[in-house]
Design a protein around this motif. Structure first.
Motif, PDB file in Angstrom:
ATOM      1  N   PHE A  97      10.557   8.947   2.253  1.00  0.00           N
ATOM      2  CA  PHE A  97       9.387   8.152   1.902  1.00  0.00           C
ATOM      3  C   PHE A  97       9.749   7.136   0.828  1.00  0.00           C
ATOM      4  CE2 PHE A  97       5.195  10.185   3.287  1.00  0.00           C
ATOM      5  CZ  PHE A  97       5.758  10.696   4.442  1.00  0.00           C
ATOM      6  N   PHE A  98      10.518   7.569  -0.154  1.00  0.00           N
ATOM      7  CA  PHE A  98      10.926   6.734  -1.286  1.00  0.00           C
ATOM      8  C   PHE A  98      11.610   5.463  -0.791  1.00  0.00           C
ATOM      9  CE2 PHE A  98      14.040   5.630  -4.589  1.00  0.00           C
ATOM     10  CZ  PHE A  98      13.235   5.578  -5.716  1.00  0.00           C
ATOM     11  N   LYS A  99      12.541   5.598   0.143  1.00  0.00           N
ATOM     12  CA  LYS A  99      13.281   4.448   0.669  1.00  0.00           C
ATOM     13  C   LYS A  99      12.357   3.455   1.357  1.00  0.00           C
ATOM     14  CE  LYS A  99      16.401   6.392   3.269  1.00  0.00           C
ATOM     15  NZ  LYS A  99      17.601   6.520   4.140  1.00  0.00           N
ATOM     16  N   ILE A 100      11.472   3.959   2.174  1.00  0.00           N
ATOM     17  CA  ILE A 100      10.600   3.068   2.953  1.00  0.00           C
ATOM     18  C   ILE A 100       9.634   2.317   2.036  1.00  0.00           C
ATOM     19  CG2 ILE A 100       8.904   2.943   4.792  1.00  0.00           C
ATOM     20  CD1 ILE A 100      11.842   3.637   5.604  1.00  0.00           C
ATOM     21  N   TYR A 101       9.083   2.984   1.035  1.00  0.00           N
ATOM     22  CA  TYR A 101       8.136   2.321   0.141  1.00  0.00           C
ATOM     23  C   TYR A 101       8.807   1.269  -0.732  1.00  0.00           C
ATOM     24  CZ  TYR A 101       4.219   5.374   1.274  1.00  0.00           C
ATOM     25  OH  TYR A 101       3.183   5.998   1.917  1.00  0.00           O
ATOM     26  N   LEU A 148      17.386  -1.945  11.294  1.00  0.00           N
ATOM     27  CA  LEU A 148      17.887  -0.901  10.405  1.00  0.00           C
ATOM     28  C   LEU A 148      18.241   0.260  11.334  1.00  0.00           C
ATOM     29  CD1 LEU A 148      15.165  -0.984   7.568  1.00  0.00           C
ATOM     30  CD2 LEU A 148      17.107  -2.508   7.916  1.00  0.00           C
ATOM     31  N   PRO A 149      19.456   0.253  11.890  1.00  0.00           N
ATOM     32  CA  PRO A 149      19.806   1.202  12.971  1.00  0.00           C
ATOM     33  C   PRO A 149      19.618   2.666  12.594  1.00  0.00           C
ATOM     34  CG  PRO A 149      21.478  -0.509  12.755  1.00  0.00           C
ATOM     35  CD  PRO A 149      20.569  -0.653  11.573  1.00  0.00           C
ATOM     36  N   HIS A 150      20.000   3.035  11.383  1.00  0.00           N
ATOM     37  CA  HIS A 150      19.907   4.438  10.980  1.00  0.00           C
ATOM     38  C   HIS A 150      18.493   4.836  10.585  1.00  0.00           C
ATOM     39  CE1 HIS A 150      24.172   4.360  11.335  1.00  0.00           C
ATOM     40  NE2 HIS A 150      24.354   3.586  10.280  1.00  0.00           N
ATOM     41  N   GLU A 151      17.607   3.848  10.433  1.00  0.00           N
ATOM     42  CA  GLU A 151      16.201   4.131  10.121  1.00  0.00           C
ATOM     43  C   GLU A 151      15.334   4.048  11.372  1.00  0.00           C
ATOM     44  OE1 GLU A 151      15.833   5.164   7.048  1.00  0.00           O
ATOM     45  OE2 GLU A 151      17.892   4.559   6.602  1.00  0.00           O
ATOM     46  N   MET A 186      19.813  -1.156  -1.038  1.00  0.00           N
ATOM     47  CA  MET A 186      19.422   0.082  -1.699  1.00  0.00           C
ATOM     48  C   MET A 186      20.530   1.134  -1.627  1.00  0.00           C
ATOM     49  SD  MET A 186      15.454   0.171  -0.400  1.00  0.00           S
ATOM     50  CE  MET A 186      15.149   1.789  -1.094  1.00  0.00           C
ATOM     51  N   ASP A 187      21.774   0.664  -1.650  1.00  0.00           N
ATOM     52  CA  ASP A 187      22.980   1.505  -1.700  1.00  0.00           C
ATOM     53  C   ASP A 187      23.316   2.247  -0.413  1.00  0.00           C
ATOM     54  OD1 ASP A 187      23.380   0.821  -4.412  1.00  0.00           O
ATOM     55  OD2 ASP A 187      22.083   2.466  -5.074  1.00  0.00           O
ATOM     56  N   SER A 188      22.356   2.385   0.507  1.00  0.00           N
ATOM     57  CA  SER A 188      22.644   3.236   1.666  1.00  0.00           C
ATOM     58  C   SER A 188      22.055   2.774   2.990  1.00  0.00           C
ATOM     59  CB  SER A 188      22.148   4.667   1.393  1.00  0.00           C
ATOM     60  OG  SER A 188      20.741   4.675   1.207  1.00  0.00           O
ATOM     61  N   ILE A 189      21.179   1.767   2.972  1.00  0.00           N
ATOM     62  CA  ILE A 189      20.515   1.356   4.210  1.00  0.00           C
ATOM     63  C   ILE A 189      21.301   0.214   4.862  1.00  0.00           C
ATOM     64  CG2 ILE A 189      18.416   0.417   5.233  1.00  0.00           C
ATOM     65  CD1 ILE A 189      16.821   1.758   3.043  1.00  0.00           C
ATOM     66  N   LYS A 249       0.846  -1.194   0.000  1.00  0.00           N
ATOM     67  CA  LYS A 249       0.000   0.000   0.000  1.00  0.00           C
ATOM     68  C   LYS A 249       0.882   1.244   0.000  1.00  0.00           C
ATOM     69  CE  LYS A 249      -3.959   2.181   2.196  1.00  0.00           C
ATOM     70  NZ  LYS A 249      -4.962   2.148   3.288  1.00  0.00           N
ATOM     71  N   VAL A 250       0.713   2.079  -1.022  1.00  0.00           N
ATOM     72  CA  VAL A 250       1.458   3.326  -1.139  1.00  0.00           C
ATOM     73  C   VAL A 250       0.453   4.471  -1.171  1.00  0.00           C
ATOM     74  CG1 VAL A 250       3.092   4.650  -2.515  1.00  0.00           C
ATOM     75  CG2 VAL A 250       3.282   2.156  -2.419  1.00  0.00           C
TER      76      VAL A 250
END
Length: 258
Positions: free
Chosen positions: A252-256, A198-201, A164-167, A125-126
C-alpha cells in the motif's frame, strides 16, 4: 563528377528542409489513457503463508465473478508547458469484493504540473483522507534505448528506470509531442510519455487517443482541496500509520507514494 555531387547534395538538403517544414509537433491538446490492472497478478502478490488460509478462497471467489484486468480511463490535458492529469469516472459495474478497493485498482491522483518551474500539485486520496502534495516534480534517471513502437499514431522510443529504489518502470515517449510529461507522476523524458508499464506491479497506462487542439489556460485547473503536505511529509505520515502493517502495508505504501 563534381557537378553531379553538388546536385545530389542540393537535393538532399532541400529534402531535409522540406521535411522539417512539414514536420508537425503537438504542443497542446488532450491525451486519453487506458489504465489496465492485472488484478489476478496483484492479488497473488499479497498472498503469503500467513494469510493464504483465507486469502486463497477469497481469490478463487473473486475470479469467478470478476475479469482478470480492471480497466480505468484518464486524461492528460496540456498547453503552455503545463499539464493536468485527471481520472475519468469508472463506469464499470461495482464489484462486491474488497479486492477492488486496493489502491492500485483505483485512481487516486489528480496532478497539475508546471513544466516551466518543474513544480507539481497532487490531489491524492489516501483511504478516507485527501492530501494536497506540493513539491518539485519527481526526478527520474531514465535510460533511453533504441526500441521503438507506435502508440496512438505516434512513433515512440523506449526508456527504462527505477523509482522509489525498487519499482521498475518502462516508458515509451514521443518527441512529436515535445513536452517532458506523462501520466501520473512520470515525467523527465525528451517528449510525452504515451505508454507506461510497471511490470512487477501488474499495471500499465497506454494512450488510446491524442487530440491536437488549443487548450485555454482556464482548462488547466490547479487542485486546491486537501491537507497540504510535501512529498516527504506524506511519506512520514504513511510510515507512521503503516509501521505495524507488515508486508501488506509495504505494498500500500508504494502505491500511495507513486
Amino acid at each position: 563528377m563534381k557537378k553531379h555531387i553538388i546536385i545530389l547534395l542540393t537535393c538532399l538538403f532541400s529534402g531535409s528542409a522540406l521535411f522539417a517544414q512539414n514536420a508537425h509537433f503537438t504542443t497542446s491538446g488532450t491525451i486519453e489513457y487506458e489504465k489496465r490492472v492485472n488484478m489476478y497478478g496483484v492479488i497473488k502478490g499479497v498472498i503469503n503463508k500467513d494469510n493464504e488460509s483465507w486469502y486463497t478462497p477469497a481469490f478463487e471467489a473473486y475470479k469467478k465473478s470478476n475479469p482478470q484486468f480492471k480497466v480505468l480511463k484518464s486524461t492528460l490535458t496540456f498547453g503552455n508547458n503545463k499539464t493536468v492529469y485527471a481520472p475519468l469516472p469508472d463506469d464499470a459495474p461495482p464489484s462486491n469484493s474488497w479486492f477492488s478497493d486496493m489502491p492500485l485498482a483505483q485512481q487516486i491522483n489528480t496532478i497539475y504540473t508546471d513544466l516551466n518551474t518543474n513544480f507539481s500539485i497532487t490531489h491524492k486520496k489516501v483511504f478516507e483522507e485527501t492530501f494536497l502534495v506540493k513539491d518539485t516534480a519527481r526526478k527520474i534517471n531514465w535510460k533511453i534505448t533504441d526500441e521503438t513502437r507506435e502508440i496512438a499514431g505516434y512513433m515512440c522510443r523506449r526508456a527504462n528506470a527505477i523509482v522509489m529504489d525498487s519499482i521498475y518502470v518502462v516508458a515509451f515517449y514521443s518527441d512529436e509531442i515535445p513536452l517532458s510529461a506523462g501520466p501520473e507522476s512520470f515525467t523527465g523524458l525528451p517528449g510525452m510519455i504515451l505508454g507506461l508499464a510497471l511490470p512487477h506491479e501488474n499495471v500499465t497506462w497506454f494512450a488510446t487517443k491524442v487530440t491536437d487542439a488549443p487548450v485555454p489556460e482556464t482548462a488547466l485547473k490547479v487542485p486546491a482541496k486537501g491537507k497540504v503536505v510535501t512529498y516527504s511529509g506524506l511519506k512520514t505520515t504513511l510510515t507512521n500509520v503503516m509501521k505495524d502493517w507488515g508486508e501488506y502495508g509495504k505494498k500500500f505504501f508504494k502505491i500511495y507514494l507513486l
